[in-house]
Each structure stands twice: as structure tokens, then as C-alpha cells.
Design an enzyme around this catalytic site. Structure first.
Site, PDB file in Angstrom:
ATOM      1  N   ASP A 253       0.802  -1.231   0.000  1.00 24.64           N
ATOM      2  CA  ASP A 253       0.000   0.000   0.000  1.00 24.64           C
ATOM      3  C   ASP A 253       0.835   1.283   0.000  1.00 24.64           C
ATOM      4  O   ASP A 253       0.279   2.379   0.022  1.00 24.64           O
ATOM      5  CB  ASP A 253      -0.978   0.006   1.188  1.00 24.64           C
ATOM      6  N   GLU A 340      11.555  -3.728  11.963  1.00 23.08           N
ATOM      7  CA  GLU A 340      12.635  -3.166  11.157  1.00 23.08           C
ATOM      8  C   GLU A 340      13.925  -3.075  11.969  1.00 23.08           C
ATOM      9  O   GLU A 340      15.003  -3.471  11.518  1.00 23.08           O
ATOM     10  CB  GLU A 340      12.261  -1.757  10.666  1.00 23.08           C
TER      11      GLU A 340
HETATM   12  C1  UGA Z   1       4.026  -0.500   9.077  1.00 20.35           C
HETATM   13  C2  UGA Z   1       5.271  -0.824   8.283  1.00 20.35           C
HETATM   14  O1  UGA Z   1       5.309   0.015   7.129  1.00 20.35           O
HETATM   15  C3  UGA Z   1       5.225  -2.288   7.883  1.00 20.35           C
HETATM   16  O2  UGA Z   1       6.319  -2.616   7.048  1.00 20.35           O
HETATM   17  C4  UGA Z   1       5.241  -3.132   9.131  1.00 20.35           C
HETATM   18  O3  UGA Z   1       5.156  -4.510   8.813  1.00 20.35           O
HETATM   19  C5  UGA Z   1       4.033  -2.775   9.977  1.00 20.35           C
HETATM   20  O4  UGA Z   1       3.979  -1.350  10.228  1.00 20.35           O
HETATM   21  C6  UGA Z   1       4.131  -3.521  11.292  1.00 20.35           C
HETATM   22  O5  UGA Z   1       4.389  -2.905  12.331  1.00 20.35           O
HETATM   23  O6  UGA Z   1       4.029  -4.735  11.278  1.00 20.35           O
HETATM   24  P1  UGA Z   1       1.436  -0.647   8.226  1.00 20.35           P
HETATM   25  O7  UGA Z   1       0.967   0.258   7.136  1.00 20.35           O
HETATM   26  O8  UGA Z   1       0.965  -0.406   9.598  1.00 20.35           O
HETATM   27  O9  UGA Z   1       3.002  -0.719   8.160  1.00 20.35           O
HETATM   28  O10 UGA Z   1       1.145  -2.201   7.870  1.00 20.35           O
HETATM   29  P2  UGA Z   1       0.355  -2.835   6.639  1.00 20.35           P
HETATM   30  O11 UGA Z   1       0.653  -2.089   5.381  1.00 20.35           O
HETATM   31  O12 UGA Z   1      -1.055  -3.036   7.029  1.00 20.35           O
HETATM   32  O13 UGA Z   1       1.061  -4.275   6.554  1.00 20.35           O
HETATM   33  C7  UGA Z   1       2.365  -4.433   6.057  1.00 20.35           C
HETATM   34  C8  UGA Z   1       2.368  -5.477   4.938  1.00 20.35           C
HETATM   35  O14 UGA Z   1       1.951  -6.738   5.473  1.00 20.35           O
HETATM   36  C9  UGA Z   1       1.413  -5.151   3.797  1.00 20.35           C
HETATM   37  O15 UGA Z   1       2.026  -5.450   2.573  1.00 20.35           O
HETATM   38  C10 UGA Z   1       0.208  -6.039   4.070  1.00 20.35           C
HETATM   39  O16 UGA Z   1      -0.495  -6.439   2.899  1.00 20.35           O
HETATM   40  C11 UGA Z   1       0.824  -7.231   4.783  1.00 20.35           C
HETATM   41  N1  UGA Z   1      -0.070  -7.849   5.794  1.00 20.35           N
HETATM   42  C12 UGA Z   1      -0.722  -7.090   6.694  1.00 20.35           C
HETATM   43  C13 UGA Z   1      -0.208  -9.228   5.836  1.00 20.35           C
HETATM   44  O17 UGA Z   1       0.387  -9.940   5.002  1.00 20.35           O
HETATM   45  N2  UGA Z   1      -1.044  -9.789   6.771  1.00 20.35           N
HETATM   46  C14 UGA Z   1      -1.730  -9.040   7.682  1.00 20.35           C
HETATM   47  O18 UGA Z   1      -2.468  -9.597   8.533  1.00 20.35           O
HETATM   48  C15 UGA Z   1      -1.555  -7.651   7.648  1.00 20.35           C
HETATM   49 MN    MN Z   2       1.082  -0.084   4.977  1.00 21.48          MN
END
Ligand code: UGA
Ligand code: MN
Length: 390
Positions: A253, A340
Site C-alpha cells: 500500500d 525493522e
Molecule cells: C508498518 C510498516 O510500514 C510495515 O512494514 C510493518 O510490517 C508494519 O507497520 C508492522 O508494524 O508490522 P502498516 O501500514 O501499519 O506498516 O502495515 P500494513 O501495510 O497493514 O502491513 C504491512 C504489509 O503486510 C502489507 O504489505 C500487508 O499487505 C501485509 N499484511 C498485513 C499481511 O500480510 N497480513 C496481515 O495480517 C496484515
Molecule cells: Mn502499509
């Protein structure tokens, strides 16, 4: 002339004059007369690259690379991309109010498999199922397909790869330069979901797959080295060593400027740059001492106590590190925001080891945009056709 004919004669005269004027404008060789006419376009062949030739009295067409990529490594990246890169770099030197009435002449955007000698960027993207998944991956594919020598590893948070994502990747124009995997996240029993890190199992599987890809590439290079030089081979080809590579964790995203990939491509160990709209700030990122060109501290507000307070989108790591450090590198036990920092701590001891990119960390080339959860409140009353894939 009989008076009753007068209106007809005047109408005929007026239409003659208007037709003459229109023909004069359309057929005139002076483009200034046509600049606001949306129907007129240049006859330059598609992909010709540099746009219409500058004409006397008009501001010259500018070629962009030097202006668009005012950063380190620029020369390498542009040269390595070769002439194809120039096709989408013609720029309009228009005045602010003018409209360039022309067709898009950008080169067709297909990621070449592996232009010889260019380090490969391995992009690891976890992707969760949901109503915005297709939109997010479509947008990211539109970006990545334009980057040469890139391999996209997409890992779905699912028990098995889905047909939706498979078809999307197939259509993406990435051809053979992607891998499609899946692993479901562990059920999180401790505490609310938002407190735990996301994409952990997916990125670990992506790293395991990356190791296989890099080993296969190294084996192929070794094989090439052993084989006797054939007539017609380029000089030195048999000396090819294991391919260089860099790993980037690109969430589905975020928003990526294409330049961020050329910034990270020549990473020696671990490179870093700022990330826009994240952590409660307009941007978060490393602060560089201009005299030493080293990272000395961080511009950060959220969870400042972290050793490496940087978002996943703000760094890239040389692929050799993932080969030399086996096992699962991300842990479910990392609290949110620490994924990270814990990963980087495995490879980096001091700030001075970090390679600052993007104009010594002063240019934003990636934004931590997040896709808003859609309003589906009308679905119950007016269910959408489940056969329509969204
Ligand atoms: C922030 C960071 O930018 C992420 O890289 C980090 O993994 C995340 O926090 C964290 O603390 O874990 P954020 O926008 O809050 O990101 O997280 P998402 O974009 O919702 O998820 C990160 C990635 O993991 C996305 O590519 C999403 O598609 C994937 N994801 C998310 C999963 O594969 N499974 C899930 O249950 C949720
Ligand atoms: Mn994100």
C-alpha cells in the site's frame, strides 16, 4: 439579387470564411497556432523517445535524466538502463498554463528480465486478502513493471496462492520476473491484532525463497564460468561471478517513486533513506552529517528509543547478508514498530555503516501511504454480484 435570397448567400459566405480560418490554423506549419488544439498531435512514431524536434522560436524540449535524477549513482543507473530509458524522459518545457497536445510517447513498460551486469533488486511484498488487495497490488505492479532487473516476490497471507493474485501477476507485464507464494499468518493469541507486527511469516518465506533464487543464479553464473568461451561471446563473459543483488521489503500500500529503485540498486551493505508521511511526521528518516556524509542520528517522533527507528520502506540490504545469515530473520515476538529495528540490528552495528541515499537523505522517494478501509455498509442491503472480481 432578390432580397429573399440574401440570408442564404450571407450564410454561405460566412461558412466559407469560417472554414478557411479553421483550415489555416489546422494546416499551418507554425505549432504556436495549434498549441491549444487538443486534436492535433505530432506524427513522431511511438517510442521515438525525444518528442517532436524543437522548432525555431519555441523553448527547446528538455531531456530529463540529468534533472530528474540529481542523485548519487545516477550515472550508473541511467547508463545501465540504456536507450530504452530515454524513451519516457522527454519533458514539456511549457509555460504553466499551456497544454501539450500530444500522445503519450513513453516506452512500453515491461521489466526486462535481467539486463546484463545490473544488480538485481529482489522486492519482497506480503499481501493480505481483503477488499483493497487487488487495487493495492495493481498499483504496485504498475510501478514495479517499469524497473529493470527486478524480481518481485509476492507472498499472500493465505494457506495457498489465490487465482486473483495469480491472474494479476500474469497480466502485470513482469513476465518471468516474479514469484507467487503464500503462507498464512500465525493466529495471534496475545493481545489485539494491531499490537503485533504484520507480514512476519510472509517476509520470512520470501527470504527463504530469495535464498533459493540467489543460489540458483550463483550456480548458473558458476556454470557459465566453467564453460569454455564460445566464439562470439563477449570478452570476459566467462569471468561472470555470482550476480549482485539487493533486497527491498515493499509493502503493497505504499507509494514508490521509480528513482528509489535506482538509489538502492548499488547498495554495498545496507542503504537508508527517508520515508514520507509516517510515524506522525511529514517524514521520518536518517540525518546525515554533510561533512562526513555519514548517518549521525534520526529524525523521528514515534518510539524513538528503537535502535534503528526506520520504516520498512526506508532501507535495502545487500542479498549476500541473507545468504550469510541463515534462519528466520523476522520474529513474531517483535512488538509493532520493532520489526525493522530488530532486522537491521542483525547486520548493522554502528550508524556509520549505513549508506545514505536520496541526496544524503534529503529527498523523499517513498511514502507510507495506507489504503483506507472501504465503506461497505450498503453490501448487506444491496449485495454485489460475487462473480464480479473486485
Ligand atoms: C508498518 C510498516 O510500514 C510495515 O512494514 C510493518 O510490517 C508494519 O507497520 C508492522 O508494524 O508490522 P502498516 O501500514 O501499519 O506498516 O502495515 P500494513 O501495510 O497493514 O502491513 C504491512 C504489509 O503486510 C502489507 O504489505 C500487508 O499487505 C501485509 N499484511 C498485513 C499481511 O500480510 N497480513 C496481515 O495480517 C496484515
Ligand atoms: Mn502499509
Amino acid at each position: 439579387m432578390p432580397p429573399r435570397l440574401a440570408p442564404y448567400v450571407l450564410t454561405a459566405l460566412a461558412s466559407c470564411i469560417i472554414t478557411t480560418q479553421v483550415c489555416f490554423v489546422l494546416l499551418s506549419p507554425d505549432p504556436r497556432l495549434r498549441s491549444d488544439c487538443a486534436l492535433v498531435h505530432s506524427a513522431a512514431p511511438l517510442g521515438a523517445g525525444t518528442g517532436p524536434a524543437p522548432e525555431a522560436g519555441l523553448p527547446p524540449t528538455r531531456l530529463l535524466p540529468a534533472q530528474r535524477l540529481p542523485m548519487q549513482n545516477r550515472g550508473n543507473a541511467i547508463l545501465a538502463n540504456g536507450p530504452q530509458q530515454s524513451a519516457d524522459t522527454a519533458a514539456c518545457a511549457c509555460t504553466p498554463n499551456s497544454t501539450l497536445a500530444d500522445w503519450n510517447q513513453a516506452a512500453p513498460a515491461y521489466a526486462p528480465l535481467r539486463p546484463e551486469g545490473l544488480p538485481v533488486i529482489y522486492v519482497i511484498t506480503p499481501s493480505k486478502p481483503g477488499p483493497t488487495q487487488k487495487a493495492d497490488l495493481t498499483r504496485l505492479a504498475s510501478t514495479l513493471r517499469q524497473v529493470p532487473a527486478l524480481h518481485w516476490i509476492v507472498i499472500e497471507d493465505q494457506p495457498a496462492p489465490t487465482a486473483l493474485v495469480a491472474a494479476l501477476l500474469e497480466r502485470s507485464g513482469m513476465r518471468n520476473s516474479y514469484s507467487h507464494l503464500a503462507v498464512q499468518s500465525e493466529a495471534v493469541s496475545a493481545g489485539p491484532r494491531y499490537k503485533t507486527a504484520r507480514g512476519v511469516e510472509q517476509r520470512n518465506l520470501g527470504i527463504a525463497h530469495l535464498r533459493e533464487l540467489v543460489s540458483a543464479a550463483a550456480a548458473a553464473a558458476a556454470q557459465l564460468k566453467r564453460s569454455p568461451q564460445r566464439p562470439g561471446d563477449q570478452q570476459g563473459e566467462s569471468e561472470t561471478s555470482a550476480p549482485e543483488g539487493v533486497v527491498y521489503f515493499a509493502d503493497d500500500d505504499n507509494t514508490y517513486d521509480l528513482r528509489v529503485f535506482e538509489e538502492m540498486r548499488f547498495t554495498q551493505h545496507v542503504s537508508v533513506w527517508p520515508v514520507g508521511i509516517v510515524g506522525g511526521l511529514m517524514y521520518e528518516g536518517p540525518v546525515v552529517d554533510l561533512a562526513t556524509r555519514r548517518v549521525v542520528r534520526w529524525h523521528v517522533g514515534w518510539k524513538k528509543q528503537r535502535q534503528f527507528p526506520i520504516d520498512m520502506a526506508g532501507f535495502a540490504i545487500h542479498a549476500r547478508n541473507f545468504i550469510n545469515t541463515p534462519g528466520e530473520l523476522l520474529s513474531r515476538s517483535s512488538p509493532r514498530g520493532y520489526l525493522e529495528s530488530h532486522l537491521l540490528a542483525r547486520f548493522v552495528r554502528q550508524l556509520a555503516q549505513l549508506e545514505p541515499k536520496a541526496d544524503l537523505c534529503s529527498t523523499i522517494l517513498v511514502w507510507h501511504t495506507r489504503t483506507e478501509a472501504p465503506d461497505l455498509s450498503q453490501e448487506e442491503a444491496h449485495p454485489s454480484d460475487p462473480l464480479v472480481e473486485v
